[in-house]
Design a protein around this motif. Structure first.
Motif, PDB file in Angstrom:
ATOM      1  N   ARG A   1      78.595 100.821  49.565  1.00 38.18           N
ATOM      2  CA  ARG A   1      78.370  99.892  48.456  1.00 38.18           C
ATOM      3  C   ARG A   1      78.792  98.464  48.810  1.00 38.18           C
ATOM      4  N   ASN A   2      79.890  98.324  49.531  1.00 33.27           N
ATOM      5  CA  ASN A   2      80.377  96.991  49.875  1.00 33.27           C
ATOM      6  C   ASN A   2      79.402  96.216  50.760  1.00 33.27           C
ATOM      7  N   ASP A   3      78.577  96.923  51.529  1.00 32.30           N
ATOM      8  CA  ASP A   3      77.622  96.287  52.438  1.00 32.30           C
ATOM      9  C   ASP A   3      76.259  96.067  51.799  1.00 32.30           C
ATOM     10  N   PHE A   4      75.822  97.018  51.000  1.00 27.35           N
ATOM     11  CA  PHE A   4      74.426  97.096  50.567  1.00 27.35           C
ATOM     12  C   PHE A   4      73.999  95.841  49.806  1.00 27.35           C
ATOM     13  N   LEU A   5      72.905  95.227  50.258  1.00 25.94           N
ATOM     14  CA  LEU A   5      72.285  94.043  49.663  1.00 25.94           C
ATOM     15  C   LEU A   5      73.128  92.785  49.781  1.00 25.94           C
ATOM     16  N   GLN A   6      74.260  92.849  50.472  1.00 29.52           N
ATOM     17  CA  GLN A   6      75.018  91.635  50.748  1.00 29.52           C
ATOM     18  C   GLN A   6      74.232  90.750  51.708  1.00 29.52           C
ATOM     19  N   PRO A   7      74.570  89.459  51.830  1.00 27.81           N
ATOM     20  CA  PRO A   7      73.858  88.607  52.784  1.00 27.81           C
ATOM     21  C   PRO A   7      73.874  89.166  54.201  1.00 27.81           C
ATOM     22  N   GLU A   8      75.018  89.756  54.607  1.00 28.37           N
ATOM     23  CA  GLU A   8      75.108  90.315  55.955  1.00 28.37           C
ATOM     24  C   GLU A   8      74.143  91.483  56.134  1.00 28.37           C
ATOM     25  N   TRP A   9      74.022  92.321  55.110  1.00 31.44           N
ATOM     26  CA  TRP A   9      73.094  93.456  55.159  1.00 31.44           C
ATOM     27  C   TRP A   9      71.653  92.947  55.208  1.00 31.44           C
ATOM     28  N   ALA A  10      71.327  91.987  54.355  1.00 31.85           N
ATOM     29  CA  ALA A  10      69.977  91.438  54.337  1.00 31.85           C
ATOM     30  C   ALA A  10      69.627  90.812  55.679  1.00 31.85           C
ATOM     31  N   ALA A  11      70.616  90.148  56.297  1.00 30.39           N
ATOM     32  CA  ALA A  11      70.369  89.535  57.606  1.00 30.39           C
ATOM     33  C   ALA A  11      70.071  90.595  58.658  1.00 30.39           C
ATOM     34  N   VAL A  12      70.744  91.741  58.584  1.00 25.91           N
ATOM     35  CA  VAL A  12      70.474  92.818  59.540  1.00 25.91           C
ATOM     36  C   VAL A  12      69.057  93.353  59.344  1.00 25.91           C
ATOM     37  N   VAL A  13      68.648  93.559  58.096  1.00 25.50           N
ATOM     38  CA  VAL A  13      67.280  94.024  57.829  1.00 25.50           C
ATOM     39  C   VAL A  13      66.266  93.053  58.435  1.00 25.50           C
ATOM     40  N   LEU A  14      66.480  91.769  58.206  1.00 26.96           N
ATOM     41  CA  LEU A  14      65.567  90.761  58.756  1.00 26.96           C
ATOM     42  C   LEU A  14      65.610  90.742  60.274  1.00 26.96           C
ATOM     43  N   ALA A  15      66.803  90.917  60.851  1.00 26.25           N
ATOM     44  CA  ALA A  15      66.910  90.941  62.312  1.00 26.25           C
ATOM     45  C   ALA A  15      66.175  92.139  62.904  1.00 26.25           C
ATOM     46  N   VAL A  16      66.214  93.290  62.213  1.00 30.23           N
ATOM     47  CA  VAL A  16      65.464  94.462  62.686  1.00 30.23           C
ATOM     48  C   VAL A  16      63.970  94.162  62.674  1.00 30.23           C
ATOM     49  N   PHE A  17      63.479  93.544  61.599  1.00 27.46           N
ATOM     50  CA  PHE A  17      62.072  93.121  61.572  1.00 27.46           C
ATOM     51  C   PHE A  17      61.788  92.153  62.718  1.00 27.46           C
ATOM     52  N   GLY A  18      62.726  91.231  62.974  1.00 26.42           N
ATOM     53  CA  GLY A  18      62.528  90.258  64.039  1.00 26.42           C
ATOM     54  C   GLY A  18      62.462  90.897  65.410  1.00 26.42           C
ATOM     55  N   VAL A  19      63.353  91.848  65.679  1.00 27.72           N
ATOM     56  CA  VAL A  19      63.333  92.550  66.964  1.00 27.72           C
ATOM     57  C   VAL A  19      62.028  93.321  67.120  1.00 27.72           C
ATOM     58  N   ALA A  20      61.619  94.011  66.059  1.00 28.32           N
ATOM     59  CA  ALA A  20      60.357  94.763  66.116  1.00 28.32           C
ATOM     60  C   ALA A  20      59.176  93.838  66.396  1.00 28.32           C
ATOM     61  N   ALA A  21      59.165  92.673  65.725  1.00 31.15           N
ATOM     62  CA  ALA A  21      58.072  91.733  65.938  1.00 31.15           C
ATOM     63  C   ALA A  21      58.096  91.151  67.349  1.00 31.15           C
TER      64      ALA A  21
END
Length: 565
Positions: free
Chosen positions: A144-164
């Motif tokens: 819960r402490n991580d979910f949807l936090q800016p740090e979590w959102a940045a990781v999601v975006l970074a995963v998309f970036g690595v995939a791209a």
């Protein structure tokens, strides 16, 4: 594994035989059950309540996410605002939070799928599935402490970036595609630039040339995005300057003390591993991966990259100085990806898998242990155990000549699911400090129910749609949910004067203070344990008392309703 890490060439792995139709079902079903349970029960943390409360109460006052202060940058405000609007058809607070959680899980699943599609060009199907699946599941089952936090959102975006970056055939096209999510990752909190940099380093592991191209485009793209945020919000430059100055624990205020930083980092990483046990497996997973890499110099290079990534991830925590667990939200995701890559090899590392299974049970058992037995060295002993198990598996793997059967891989994958699910149970830790579990997930939810009851008591005293000056933290504001009357719905700048007298010199403080006596709201909600009337700037408190009549302190009453004189 050599197909991934041996050199920069794209190698299309050969098909490895018929896939069992039960492979995906055996793993997907328990994973889906864990995800559904998480969406239904996790709820949001107080930091998300803070942002949502500021956006909702500020929106009712006529301020868009571009113009309302939430202690978060422009693009992150819009990210949460869009999630909130997409799920606005929900009924109760619990239902709306579940819908927001479901939307976040869908983002995590999309990121994992994008990574899987990209990895299929470079590794075997099992390696791609386990690496991407563990990454997506770690994001979906984040505590819960991580979910949807800016740090979590940045990781999601970074995963998309690595995939791209590693997926498309043409490198420059891939770099262009990757620059947007990586640039947005920087914009989530600015300190999350480290997460974007880690993404580029991961691309470097696979293809040096692509990593250079991505960096060349992503850096100016980030600058352009910041410029757009400054144009989109009239106060963005001001808040970007003022927000770091209200952090009393920032390294810029406390100074550099190497012994403290080292000691506290060891404690912090232990705490972080209790909250997300997959982090305990990271050193062992790296050993298993490096053991399968061809070439001594290549191993040294990859080890250097891994160390650089680890230092960058921890440096973000150190610089901010608060040592909040979610500041290291990228660490367990990196550990999950490394675990998937390690277990997805030619043979199954059985001892390492057994330790993975044990780590999944550790958080709940650790939280139930007497506090005298809750020590950082207990957590670090599991890290050492996983590393030793991986070392033995490396020795055994060299003697094997056949590929592991599908059933063995399924069992190993299920152990990973159990480990990743260790974060979501009611008895799992919510807060950990210096090895001590200070609050479990169930205790946090009980505390939120009490906060909601206090807020309901205040709501019952307020006329419908009456405007409020909130001298209260995000949870209270979130549940009271009456309109604010200025662009600072939660008086964060005012409250920070209890810690830092020089905050009163900031322009944002003065604007926030103007909310008190320039066209003030007819009511104010005062949360004494958070605002501390006797501790904040004395002149500010005199102004508040001149405008509002607040009830005298009484035992057991944390939150009171003040009325304009």
């Amino acid at each position: 594994m050599a197909t991934t890490l041996a050199d920069d060439k794209v190698v299309r792995p050969a098909a490895s035989g018929r896939r069992s139709p039960l492979w995906w079902a055996a793993v997907a079903l328990p994973s889906a059950v864990a995800v559904v349970y998480t969406v239904a029960t996790r709820r949001l943390t107080g930091d998300l309540h803070y942002v949502l409360a500021a956006l909702r109460t500020g929106g009712k006052a006529g301020y868009s996410p571009s113009e309302v202060f939430t202690h978060r940058p422009y693009f992150y405000r819009w990210f949460i605002a869009l999630l909130d609007r997409l799920t606005s058809f929900g009924g109760t607070a619990t239902q709306r939070e579940a819908l927001i959680g479901a939307a976040g899980v869908l983002l995590a699943a999309a990121a994992g799928h994008a990574l899987f599609v990209a990895l299929q060009r470079r590794v075997t199907g099992r390696e791609a599935a386990l690496t991407a699946g563990a990454t997506g599941l770690a994001l979906a089952l984040a505590p819960r402490n991580d979910f949807l936090q800016p740090e979590w959102a940045a990781v999601v975006l970074a995963v998309f970036g690595v995939a791209a970056a590693i997926g498309p055939e043409k490198p420059w096209r891939a770099a262009l595609l990757a620059s947007l999510p990586l640039g947005l990752a920087v914009m989530m909190k600015y300190s999350t630039a480290a997460t974007a940099a880690i993404g580029i380093l991961l691309v470097y592991v696979v293809d040096r040339g692509r990593a250079v191209r991505v960096a060349l485009i992503a850096v100016p793209a980030s600058a352009v995005l910041f410029g757009l945020s400054a144009l989109g919000g009239s106060h963005e430059l001001q808040w970007t300057h003022d927000m770091p100055l209200i952090n009393q624990s920032a390294l810029s205020r406390t100074g550099v003390h190497p012994h403290f930083i080292l000691t506290r980092s060891v404690q912090f990483l232990g705490d972080r591993a209790v909250a997300t046990p997959v982090l305990m497996l990271l050193p062992g997973a790296l050993l298993l991966v490096l053991a399968r890499v061809q070439g001594g110099w290549r191993r040294v290079e990859l080890l250097a990259v891994a160390v650089t990534i680890g230092v960058a991830a921890q440096a973000v925590v150190v610089v901010q100085g608060n040592w909040f667990l979610y500041h290291a939200a990228q660490m367990p995701i990196l550990a999950a990806a490394a675990w998937g890559l390690a277990v997805g090899g030619r043979s199954v590392p059985w001892l390492f898998t057994a330790v993975s299974l044990a780590c999944g049970a550790l958080p709940v058992l650790y939280a139930r242990a007497p506090q005298s037995d809750q020590r950082p060295y207990v957590v670090w002993s599991f890290v050492l155990l996983a590393l030793l198990a991986a070392a033995v598996d490396v020795l055994l793997e060299r003697r094997r000549t056949t590929r592991a059967p599908v059933g063995a891989a399924v069992l190993a994958t299920l152990a990973g699911v159990v480990c990743l699910a260790g974060t979501i149970w009611p008895g799992s830790p919510h807060l950990v400090f210096d090895g001590k579990v200070t609050e479990t997930s169930a205790q946090y939810l009980d505390e939120m129910r009490l906060t909601q009851q206090d807020a309901d008591r205040i709501r019952a005293q307020l006329p419908a749609d009456a405007s409020v000056l909130y001298l209260a933290f995000g949870d209270t504001t979130y549940y009271v949910d009456h309109p604010a009357q200025c662009r600072y719905p939660i008086s964060t700048f005012l409250q920070r004067s209890r810690f830092l007298p020089d905050v009163a010199d900031l322009k944002s403080f003065k604007e926030n203070a103007d909310c008190v006596d320039h066209d003030p709201a007819p009511y104010a909600v005062l949360e004494r344990p958070w605002f501390r009337p006797g501790k904040v700037d004395p002149e500010l408190w005199r102004r508040i008392k001149a405008v509002y009549d607040c009830p005298a302190p009484s035992a057991g009453t944390r939150i009171v309703l003040c009325v304009r004189r």
